[in-house]
Scaffold this motif. Sequence first.
Motif, PDB file in Angstrom:
ATOM      1  N   UNK A  30       0.839  -1.209   0.000  1.00 26.61           N
ATOM      2  CA  UNK A  30       0.000   0.000   0.000  1.00 26.61           C
ATOM      3  C   UNK A  30       0.874   1.259   0.000  1.00 26.61           C
ATOM      4  N   UNK A  31       1.880   1.271   0.867  1.00 22.61           N
ATOM      5  CA  UNK A  31       2.778   2.436   0.925  1.00 22.61           C
ATOM      6  C   UNK A  31       3.567   2.570  -0.382  1.00 22.61           C
ATOM      7  N   UNK A  32       3.975   1.421  -0.944  1.00 26.40           N
ATOM      8  CA  UNK A  32       4.718   1.459  -2.205  1.00 26.40           C
ATOM      9  C   UNK A  32       3.903   2.067  -3.330  1.00 26.40           C
ATOM     10  N   UNK A  33       2.610   1.741  -3.361  1.00 28.28           N
ATOM     11  CA  UNK A  33       1.737   2.327  -4.392  1.00 28.28           C
ATOM     12  C   UNK A  33       1.631   3.840  -4.221  1.00 28.28           C
ATOM     13  N   UNK A  34       1.530   4.262  -2.958  1.00 28.57           N
ATOM     14  CA  UNK A  34       1.451   5.712  -2.702  1.00 28.57           C
ATOM     15  C   UNK A  34       2.740   6.399  -3.156  1.00 28.57           C
ATOM     16  N   UNK A  38       3.197   9.161  -6.051  1.00 28.70           N
ATOM     17  CA  UNK A  38       3.787  10.461  -5.715  1.00 28.70           C
ATOM     18  C   UNK A  38       4.978  10.794  -6.610  1.00 28.70           C
ATOM     19  N   UNK A  39       5.858   9.809  -6.825  1.00 28.62           N
ATOM     20  CA  UNK A  39       7.004  10.035  -7.703  1.00 28.62           C
ATOM     21  C   UNK A  39       6.556  10.314  -9.134  1.00 28.62           C
ATOM     22  N   UNK A  40       5.542   9.592  -9.579  1.00 24.17           N
ATOM     23  CA  UNK A  40       5.043   9.790 -10.944  1.00 24.17           C
ATOM     24  C   UNK A  40       4.487  11.197 -11.126  1.00 24.17           C
ATOM     25  N   UNK A  41       3.711  11.655 -10.150  1.00 25.48           N
ATOM     26  CA  UNK A  41       3.143  13.001 -10.250  1.00 25.48           C
ATOM     27  C   UNK A  41       4.239  14.054 -10.197  1.00 25.48           C
ATOM     28  N   UNK A  42       5.228  13.838  -9.329  1.00 27.39           N
ATOM     29  CA  UNK A  42       6.333  14.793  -9.227  1.00 27.39           C
ATOM     30  C   UNK A  42       7.106  14.870 -10.536  1.00 27.39           C
ATOM     31  N   UNK A  43       7.365  13.701 -11.118  1.00 26.72           N
ATOM     32  CA  UNK A  43       8.069  13.676 -12.394  1.00 26.72           C
ATOM     33  C   UNK A  43       7.236  14.334 -13.491  1.00 26.72           C
ATOM     34  N   UNK A  44       5.947  14.066 -13.489  1.00 27.10           N
ATOM     35  CA  UNK A  44       5.076  14.654 -14.510  1.00 27.10           C
ATOM     36  C   UNK A  44       5.070  16.174 -14.425  1.00 27.10           C
ATOM     37  N   UNK A  57       5.949  12.593 -21.693  1.00 28.75           N
ATOM     38  CA  UNK A  57       5.753  12.649 -20.246  1.00 28.75           C
ATOM     39  C   UNK A  57       4.960  11.443 -19.767  1.00 28.75           C
ATOM     40  N   UNK A  58       3.883  11.122 -20.454  1.00 32.05           N
ATOM     41  CA  UNK A  58       3.050   9.984 -20.059  1.00 32.05           C
ATOM     42  C   UNK A  58       3.837   8.680 -20.124  1.00 32.05           C
ATOM     43  N   UNK A  59       4.674   8.553 -21.165  1.00 34.23           N
ATOM     44  CA  UNK A  59       5.476   7.332 -21.314  1.00 34.23           C
ATOM     45  C   UNK A  59       6.478   7.193 -20.173  1.00 34.23           C
ATOM     46  N   UNK A  60       7.198   8.272 -19.867  1.00 39.12           N
ATOM     47  CA  UNK A  60       8.203   8.218 -18.804  1.00 39.12           C
ATOM     48  C   UNK A  60       7.557   7.990 -17.440  1.00 39.12           C
ATOM     49  N   UNK A  61       6.423   8.645 -17.209  1.00 38.67           N
ATOM     50  CA  UNK A  61       5.734   8.484 -15.933  1.00 38.67           C
ATOM     51  C   UNK A  61       5.276   7.036 -15.738  1.00 38.67           C
ATOM     52  N   UNK A  62       4.777   6.429 -16.796  1.00 43.72           N
ATOM     53  CA  UNK A  62       4.339   5.033 -16.699  1.00 43.72           C
ATOM     54  C   UNK A  62       5.509   4.094 -16.416  1.00 43.72           C
ATOM     55  N   UNK A  63       6.678   4.389 -17.012  1.00 43.35           N
ATOM     56  CA  UNK A  63       7.862   3.558 -16.763  1.00 43.35           C
ATOM     57  C   UNK A  63       8.290   3.658 -15.303  1.00 43.35           C
ATOM     58  N   UNK A  67       8.331   0.611 -12.511  1.00 43.10           N
ATOM     59  CA  UNK A  67       9.555   0.187 -11.822  1.00 43.10           C
ATOM     60  C   UNK A  67       9.368   0.209 -10.310  1.00 43.10           C
ATOM     61  N   UNK A  68       8.806   1.292  -9.796  1.00 45.04           N
ATOM     62  CA  UNK A  68       8.586   1.387  -8.344  1.00 45.04           C
ATOM     63  C   UNK A  68       7.599   0.337  -7.881  1.00 45.04           C
ATOM     64  N   UNK A  69       6.566   0.088  -8.675  1.00 41.56           N
ATOM     65  CA  UNK A  69       5.565  -0.898  -8.280  1.00 41.56           C
ATOM     66  C   UNK A  69       6.152  -2.310  -8.273  1.00 41.56           C
ATOM     67  N   UNK A  70       6.988  -2.629  -9.253  1.00 40.48           N
ATOM     68  CA  UNK A  70       7.634  -3.950  -9.268  1.00 40.48           C
ATOM     69  C   UNK A  70       8.516  -4.123  -8.040  1.00 40.48           C
ATOM     70  N   UNK A  71       9.284  -3.071  -7.714  1.00 37.29           N
ATOM     71  CA  UNK A  71      10.132  -3.140  -6.518  1.00 37.29           C
ATOM     72  C   UNK A  71       9.277  -3.325  -5.259  1.00 37.29           C
ATOM     73  N   UNK A  72       8.131  -2.684  -5.200  1.00 34.36           N
ATOM     74  CA  UNK A  72       7.230  -2.818  -4.050  1.00 34.36           C
ATOM     75  C   UNK A  72       6.688  -4.244  -3.932  1.00 34.36           C
ATOM     76  N   UNK A  73       6.286  -4.829  -5.057  1.00 31.13           N
ATOM     77  CA  UNK A  73       5.766  -6.203  -5.046  1.00 31.13           C
ATOM     78  C   UNK A  73       6.835  -7.174  -4.570  1.00 31.13           C
ATOM     79  N   UNK A  74       8.072  -6.994  -5.033  1.00 29.08           N
ATOM     80  CA  UNK A  74       9.163  -7.878  -4.596  1.00 29.08           C
ATOM     81  C   UNK A  74       9.410  -7.747  -3.099  1.00 29.08           C
ATOM     82  N   UNK A  75       9.366  -6.522  -2.595  1.00 32.35           N
ATOM     83  CA  UNK A  75       9.542  -6.323  -1.155  1.00 32.35           C
ATOM     84  C   UNK A  75       8.412  -6.968  -0.364  1.00 32.35           C
TER      85      UNK A  75
END
Length: 277
Positions: A30-34, A38-44, A57-63, A67-75
């Motif tokens: 849950x925290x990882x998704x947040x 947050x990082x995506x919006x900041x980057x956008x 912008x949309x492409x980079x934000x999705x990437x 990446x952050x979501x995959x790292x969160x799932x692994x954790x």
Amino acid sequence: MEEINTFFRENNELILGYMLQLVAAIVIFYIGRIVARGLSRLLERGLLARSVDKAVVAFLVSIVYAIVLIATVLMALSQIGVQTTSFIAILGAAGLAIGLALQGSLANFASGILIILFRPFKAGDFIDAGSVSGTVEKIEIFQTQMKTPDNKRVIVPNAQITGGPITNYSSEPLRRVDLVIGISYDSDLLLAKKLLEEILQNDERVLADPAFSIKVGALADSSVNLNVRPWVKSADYWDVYWDTLEKVKLTFDEKGIGIPFPQMDVHLIKDQADSKE
């Protein structure tokens, strides 16, 4: 029912430990998704503030989000006891294989991102890049479309553009026209300079500030070369260049100022036998 109750009593601590691990994994996810959002919006916001194309912008934000979501799932999986080392190895091997297979495309993609971020040129600029000179029509992720002065459309890979010097002829509002005018040694040098000054002064496209200059550039083998350098608006560069050359030729012809050109003297030597006859 009694057996189930007995099972829970005997394994109470173990079950409680698994429940805590599961709750911790859910909290991490849950925290990882947040954090990812947050990082995506900041980057956008940062990219849009730099006037980066919205599609990019949309492409980079999705990437970044992926990446952050995959790292969160692994954790989260690691928290509940799942061995994630094999997953990381598989992802790494897959990423390496994809990277090797798409090496050229990835290079073009990275170059496209650099062009969009640092903006060495924009659509409508006349540039010399990637061994092509032309007007930029469209900047895309993998390639840049340019139109040459003779109306040919050239699609240049972005890696080819960023891999060498980029000359942007449209980035500055003013340009200097560099002309080399040669006159013969027996021509009147002062008269030639005066005529050149009049030609430039009578051309409204030639700017008064910065002022033009007319200097003797070289005493060449067969001519005295004058460096003629007027300043013009970038849009008037080629018109002034061609018109000035034409006016110089017509004016010099009218005033008797010689413009030297390469000549060859051919000497005919008769054969001795022919001369005796």
